[in-house]
Design an enzyme around this catalytic site. Structure first.
Site, PDB file in Angstrom:
ATOM      1  N   ILE A  84       0.996  -1.291  -0.069  1.00  0.00           N
ATOM      2  CA  ILE A  84       0.031  -0.179   0.012  1.00  0.00           C
ATOM      3  C   ILE A  84       0.811   1.064   0.056  1.00  0.00           C
ATOM      4  O   ILE A  84       1.734   1.286   0.814  1.00  0.00           O
ATOM      5  CB  ILE A  84      -0.810   0.191   1.226  1.00  0.00           C
ATOM      6  CG1 ILE A  84      -1.880  -1.347   1.276  1.00  0.00           C
ATOM      7  CG2 ILE A  84      -1.569   1.202   1.450  1.00  0.00           C
ATOM      8  CD1 ILE A  84      -2.736  -1.381  -0.048  1.00  0.00           C
TER       9      ILE A  84
ATOM     10  N   HIS B  12      -4.086 -11.529   7.731  1.00  0.00           N
ATOM     11  CA  HIS B  12      -3.094 -12.262   7.095  1.00  0.00           C
ATOM     12  C   HIS B  12      -3.479 -13.830   7.759  1.00  0.00           C
ATOM     13  O   HIS B  12      -3.779 -14.043   8.828  1.00  0.00           O
ATOM     14  CB  HIS B  12      -1.750 -11.795   7.681  1.00  0.00           C
ATOM     15  CG  HIS B  12      -0.774 -12.572   7.463  1.00  0.00           C
ATOM     16  ND1 HIS B  12      -0.023 -12.429   6.235  1.00  0.00           N
ATOM     17  CD2 HIS B  12       0.147 -13.535   8.232  1.00  0.00           C
ATOM     18  CE1 HIS B  12       0.888 -13.483   6.004  1.00  0.00           C
ATOM     19  NE2 HIS B  12       0.977 -13.995   7.237  1.00  0.00           N
TER      20      HIS B  12
HETATM   21  C1  GRF Z   1      -6.785 -14.949   2.499  1.00  0.00           C
HETATM   22  O1  GRF Z   1      -6.207 -16.014   3.146  1.00  0.00           O
HETATM   23  C2  GRF Z   1      -6.217 -13.682   3.442  1.00  0.00           C
HETATM   24  O2  GRF Z   1      -5.705 -14.322   4.739  1.00  0.00           O
HETATM   25  C3  GRF Z   1      -4.968 -13.576   2.610  1.00  0.00           C
HETATM   26  O3  GRF Z   1      -5.446 -13.594   1.148  1.00  0.00           O
HETATM   27  C4  GRF Z   1      -6.158 -14.695   1.266  1.00  0.00           C
HETATM   28  C5  GRF Z   1      -7.445 -13.925   0.392  1.00  0.00           C
HETATM   29  O4  GRF Z   1      -8.428 -14.925   0.175  1.00  0.00           O
HETATM   30  N1  GRF Z   1      -4.356 -12.050   2.657  1.00  0.00           N
HETATM   31  P1  GRF Z   1      -9.904 -14.480  -0.579  1.00  0.00           P
HETATM   32  O5  GRF Z   1      -9.498 -13.852  -1.745  1.00  0.00           O
HETATM   33  O6  GRF Z   1     -10.545 -13.637   0.467  1.00  0.00           O
HETATM   34  O7  GRF Z   1     -10.546 -15.561  -0.754  1.00  0.00           O
END
Ligand code: GRF
Length: 295
Positions: free
Chosen positions: A173, A189
């Protein structure tokens, strides 16, 4: 003004009572036994300076029906519905669960724009199917229509965005955005930060590293966003077990289910203005059910 309300629970300490106003579902904390000059708080609104003249009649099961006269000024501050921007790069399952929760009312907010670096990703397609505008950021040779950082800030400003939610957005970002939305950008995360986070820890790499390490627990973390990957203040976490024969995909799927619940809870707290800042800068969430409980 004559009001009637029920005294639902008298806490062990007689100085605090929880009171619900039948017509408004107001949860309130009033100092007992005087009931005067009180402060009434709800999820989406606050009443100040309510002056009570009490007249209590005891009823069955320890519940009391209170007839009281309201005197003085009753001012109501309604918490405005928040405008949310969601940033995605992939399938967008977290984005979907937040959008569904806001449509069915458990989040007092609305996703008004989606930002992506991949115009064809699942998250962007879902946004278009729901008539949510999609903007591209950053500008790259694959995405020549992407915005510059300053145009992104200006565009989010024109949508009057309150909070930026990163949900699987894989680009860093820009500092301009972090300055413009100080303490208002969060990321999810898929590990228990600060473990298994930082540059290079994304997608299946996170889960492979957790399994290789032999850790018996992993989970999800929601944190504020600063200029670096995964280093901002932790806002909420959820623990998920790592099972003996887990593949990275098994663990990812188990964590993702928790992510959906956790992100909805956190966004609801942001929109209800239930974030309390500890003196050392750690953000805590005030429980919706019990405003005295922080976690
Ligand atoms: C999730 O596991 C999140 O923690 C990580 O990226 C993934 C995104 O999954 N930052 P989605 O696109 O919301 O299905």
């Amino acid at each position: 003004m004559e009001v009637q309300y029920s005294l639902y629970r008298v806490c062990p300490t007689p100085s605090v009572s929880l009171i619900r106003f039948p017509n408004h579902s107001f949860l309130s904390k009033l100092p007992s036994p005087c009931y005067s000059r009180s402060f009434v708080q709800t999820h989406h609104s606050t009443l100040h300076s309510v002056c009570f003249r009490k007249n209590i009649t005891c009823r069955k099961n320890g519940q009391m029906i209170v007839n009281a006269s309201l005197e003085g000024e009753v001012s109501r501050t309604v918490i405005r519905k928040k405008k949310l921007a969601v940033f995605v790069s992939g399938g967008g399952s977290n984005f979907r669960s937040i959008n569904e929760a806001s449509l069915e009312g458990s989040i007092h907010g609305e996703i008004v724009v989606v930002v992506t670096n991949k115009s064809g990703c699942g998250g962007a397609e879902y946004a278009r199917s729901k008539s949510i505008p999609v903007i591209l950021f950053p500008k790259t040779k694959d995405e020549p229509h992407g915005l510059s950082a300053s145009d992104l800030v200006a565009t989010l400003g024109s949508f009057e965005i309150d909070f930026v939610l990163l949900a699987g957005y894989l680009k860093l970002i820009p500092p301009e955005l972090i300055q413009a939305y100080s303490k208002s950008i969060v990321n999810i995360h898929p590990s228990l930060l600060p473990a298994f986070g930082g540059k290079g820890y994304y997608g299946m790499k996170v889960h492979k590293a957790v399994i290789d390490s032999g850790a018996r627990f992993s989970g999800a973390t929601i944190h504020l966003v600063d200029e670096h990957f995964d280093t901002g203040r932790i806002l909420a976490q959820r623990v998920v077990p790592v099972l003996a024969n887990d593949s990275a995909e098994d663990l990812a799927a188990r964590i993702l289910k928790e992510e959906h619940r956790l992100y909805v809870e956190v966004v609801a707290a942001l929109c209800d203005e239930r974030i309390i800042w500890r003196a050392d800068g750690v953000p805590l969430i005030q429980s919706k059910e019990n405003p005295n409980e922080l976690y």
